[in-house]
Design an enzyme around this catalytic site. Structure first.
Site, PDB file in Angstrom:
ATOM      1  N   ARG B 271       9.716 -48.332 -71.703  1.00  0.00           N
ATOM      2  CA  ARG B 271      10.934 -47.330 -70.957  1.00  0.00           C
ATOM      3  C   ARG B 271       9.512 -45.974 -70.838  1.00  0.00           C
ATOM      4  NH1 ARG B 271      13.556 -44.589 -75.275  1.00  0.00           N
ATOM      5  NH2 ARG B 271      12.089 -42.807 -74.712  1.00  0.00           N
ATOM      6  N   HIS B 275      13.747 -40.933 -73.194  1.00  0.00           N
ATOM      7  CA  HIS B 275      15.050 -41.807 -73.105  1.00  0.00           C
ATOM      8  C   HIS B 275      15.507 -40.931 -71.726  1.00  0.00           C
ATOM      9  CE1 HIS B 275      17.908 -42.824 -75.015  1.00  0.00           C
ATOM     10  NE2 HIS B 275      19.553 -41.515 -75.118  1.00  0.00           N
ATOM     11  N   TYR B 284       7.008 -38.780 -80.738  1.00  0.00           N
ATOM     12  CA  TYR B 284       7.737 -40.248 -81.163  1.00  0.00           C
ATOM     13  C   TYR B 284       6.880 -41.427 -80.329  1.00  0.00           C
ATOM     14  CZ  TYR B 284      10.930 -40.907 -77.714  1.00  0.00           C
ATOM     15  OH  TYR B 284      11.594 -41.391 -76.494  1.00  0.00           O
TER      16      TYR B 284
END
Ligand code: TPP
Lengths: 334, 377
Positions: B271, B275, B284
């Site tokens: 990705r 998100h 993260y």
């Protein structure tokens, strides 16, 4: 003497502080859930806990709500105090099997030998423009399950106090966190020692004489606004914030209704089979002779939570509350 | 006999139909993700198919970019971008026949659009006007599912029903790596295998479930390995290699259609964006990791292959770009129009017939809206 400048904090910050204080005070308190570690939760309520207490105490779990709550049951059986985060209201549903079949009734099933001190934090409710499955008000399901305590703060101070009390409770507590109030601030001073609220007491947020608005969570500020607006119409409304849905504070609620003689229950979740029905029935049973009008309900519609572009029509707002208040002039109408 | 002795004597007798698989080896996925582009296998691939995949990839990327821009303009409440994952999305749609069904997850708008759904209608969930903007029966696309993995058992049920009716329909169900941890994922796989339902499960392993990396999601050697325990084949494929994903999915679909039962396909991808636009990915993961994956971009991989083999000239490239641009312009123009919504529709589809209580609530809202109208005049 110097006056300490108040540092307003948000509800989310107060919740974080409650978790941190509880973890510092008691090594058996463990936080677990999806994204609660590195990310600090999607609402940042668990921010910093993994760094401070380690990943064993604040744990990113696999993505499985039934698993999160189910393992929390085992952890609690072995003496820990798990605090689980369900990321959003509607994502707690996979965990309902664990909640209803085990969490809520383990004390009862084991004749008191295996109480489960589990706290289930659920961000709930609408008004934030969330897409489908991000805005449910599921309190009626929790309330209908014997063995659970259900609390929902509306102020920053209560967010702290109720969450601490939930974690300290020897019974499972569902803490419904009104997500549209996460960023609301009030004059809560994080520097001061904080008090823990006993679970089960309602608070009169605004005294009044002509009718009582009985409400909780995200609808509390709406009711306070309605009460202000109603002054122009000559109504002096009392606003009772339940804070705890289970146990229910009949005393505070009924004392208020006996004083005012009229009541409207306000909440976001649907009215049919919803919390308002229970509340109205209790009030009627206990205060019948003091009532000047039937207890009315102002609630969300009985529809699946609508898409964000239409949610303002669904959510009970000031006008709908004022209309109900106007309908309390029962005598004049009949 | 004592209870203990009885226990000792107990031997479970398997039901007569039960045949243990003596050799799970054929079910096991390859050790490395399967690749086509840049390998000898590429010579076997149908040039026409590769060109179609290419055009769809370019279009898909443009769609992701446009939708992300619409979030910045406040026209879209939220958009979970699939930039970097377009090969999976496009191959998913192209591996199916018209009569087959797609069960997408909330990130899979591209697969939905590639299946023929109007790009605007595919976005209503994320824009916030309706939960599902398209008719699921028109293109045989189930609503985008927000609760993770919950659509997987639906796919199994639909495929099973189709087979009971004698139709050779296949269902392809999409889920993320995080979603594989949900109970629904396990139950769906198990049902599918036991019923030998014509279903293909496509896991897009993009490395993260919001902030949680795969290592915290599973201890399995790969997600494709999970298939073996249920008794179905697992396939591991490079999710950025459109030709490979298409081949593996098309195989699995054929296998299912021919009565071979379900397959679990894990496509390893990444990705590239956060998100959703509401997420801060820097919390993260580091930029270096993202950059590594940018070098393994699905469009570039295919473009290189096609160009090297003389299957794609500048004209074809700009034709693909122009078509994508036209789609984006149309999407932009239509999304910039305010949605026309009738609040009374809130009550339209709760039941086939509204309950008396809903009728009352409908009247209340109508009165409110009329009062609002009058107030405005
Ligand atoms: C049952 C359920 N739990 C939690 C969520 C909240 N949530 C939305 S997306 C997401 C991460 C999904 O990760 P993955 O399955 O890997 O798919 P990806 O987002 O990477 O496509 C989470 C936790 C949800 N939608 N449904």
């Amino acid at each position: 003497m110097t006056t300490v400048a108040l540092k307003p904090a948000t509800m989310a910050q107060a919740l974080t502080r409650a978790l941190r204080d509880a973890m510092a005070a008691d090594p058996s308190v463990h936080v677990l859930g999806e994204d609660v570690g590195t990310l600090g939760g999607v609402f940042r309520v668990t921010d910093g806990l993994a760094a401070e207490f380690g990943e064993d105490r604040c744990t990113d779990t696999p993505l499985a709500e039934a698993g999160i709550l189910g393992t929390a049951v085992g952890m609690a059986m072995y003496g820990l105090r798990p605090v689980v985060e369900m990321q959003f209201d509607a994502f707690a549903y996979p965990a309902f099997e664990q909640l209803i079949s085990h969490v809520a009734r383990m004390r009862n099933r084991t004749r008191g030998r295996m109480p489960l001190p589990i706290t289930v934090r659920v961000p709930y409710g609408g008004g934030i423009g969330g897409v489908e499955h991000h805005s449910d008000s599921s309190e009626a399901y929790y309330m209908a399950t014997p063995g659970l305590h259900v609390v929902t703060p509306a102020t920053v101070a209560d967010a702290y106090g109720l969450l601490r009390a939930a974690i300290a409770s020897d019974d499972p507590v569902v803490v419904l966190e009104p997500k549209r109030l996460y960023w609301s601030k009030d004059s809560w001073n994080p520097e001061e020692p904080q008090s823990v609220e006993p679970i089960g007491r309602a608070a009169v947020r605004r005294p009044g004489r002509s009718a009582t608005l009985i409400t909780y969570g995200p609808s509390v500020p709406v009711c306070l606004e309605a009460a202000e607006a109603a002054r122009a119409e000559g109504w002096d409304l009392e606003v009772v914030d339940l804070r705890s849905l289970v146990p229910f504070d009949d005393e505070t609620v009924c004392a208020s209704v006996r004083r005012t003689g009229r009541a409207v229950v306000v909440h976001e979740s649907g009215s049919f089979g919803g919390p308002g029905g229970e509340i109205a029935a209790r009030v009627t049973e206990r205060c019948f002779h003091h009532l000047e009008a039937p207890v009315l309900r102002v609630a969300g519609f009985d529809i699946p939570y609508p898409p964000p572009m239409l949610e303002r029509h669904h959510l009970p707002g000031v006008d709908r509350i004022l209309d109900a208040v106007a309908r309390l002039q029962w005598e004049a109408e009949n | 006999m004592t209870v203990m002795e009885q226990r000792g004597a107990y031997r479970p007798t398997p039901p007569p139909a039960w045949q243990p698989r003596t050799d799970p080896a054929p079910l096991l996925p390859d050790a490395e993700p399967y690749r086509v582009l840049g390998t000898e296998a590429a010579a076997q691939a149908d040039p026409e198919l590769l060109r179609r995949l290419y055009a769809q990839l370019v279009r898909g990327r443009r769609y992701n970019v446009q939708a992300t821009a619409l979030t910045k303009q406040g026209r879209l409440a939220v958009y979970p971008s699939s930039t970097g994952q377009e090969a999976c999305e496009v191959a998913a749609a192209l591996a199916l026949q018209e009569r087959d069904w797609l069960f997408p997850s909330y990130r899979d708008t591209l697969a939905v659009v590639a299946r023929g759904v109007d790009p605007v209608q595919a976005l209503t969930l994320l824009r916030g006007d309706w939960h599902t903007g398209y008719d699921p029966y028109e293109h045989r696309v189930a609503p985008l599912s927000t609760p993770l993995a919950t659509q997987l058992p639906h796919a199994v049920g639909l495929a099973h029903a189709a087979r009971l009716k004698g139709d050779d329909v296949v269902a392809l169900a999409m889920v993320g790596d995080g979603g594989t941890s949900e109970g629904d994922f396990h139950e769906a796989l198990n049902f599918a295998a036991v019923w030998q339902a014509p279903v293909v499960f496509l896991v897009q392993n993009n490395g993260f479930a919001i902030s949680v990396p795969l290592a915290k999601q599973t201890a399995a050697p790969s997600l494709a390995h999970k298939a073996v325990g249920y008794g179905m084949p697992g396939r591991l494929v490079d999710g950025n290699d459109a030709a490979a994903v298409h081949e593996v999915l098309a195989d699995a679909v054929r296998h299912a259609r021919e009565g071979g039962g379900p397959t679990l396909v894990e496509a390893v991808t990444y990705r590239i964006e956060a998100h959703t636009n509401a997420d801060d990915a820097t919390r993260y993961r580091g930029d270096a990791e993202v950059e590594t994956w940018r070098d393994h971009d699905p469009i570039q991989l295919l473009e290189r292959e096609l160009t090297e083999r003389g299957l794609l000239d500048e004209d074809a490239k700009s034709a693909a770009r122009d078509a994508a641009e036209a789609m984006a312009a149309d999407l932009r123009a239509r999304m910039n129009q305010d949605a026309t919504l009738d609040p009374m529709d809130l009550f339209s589809h709760v039941y086939a017939e509204p309950t008396p209580q809903l009728r009352e609530q409908r009247d209340l809202l109508r009165a409110e809206l009329e009062a609002e109208q009058e107030g405005a005049h």
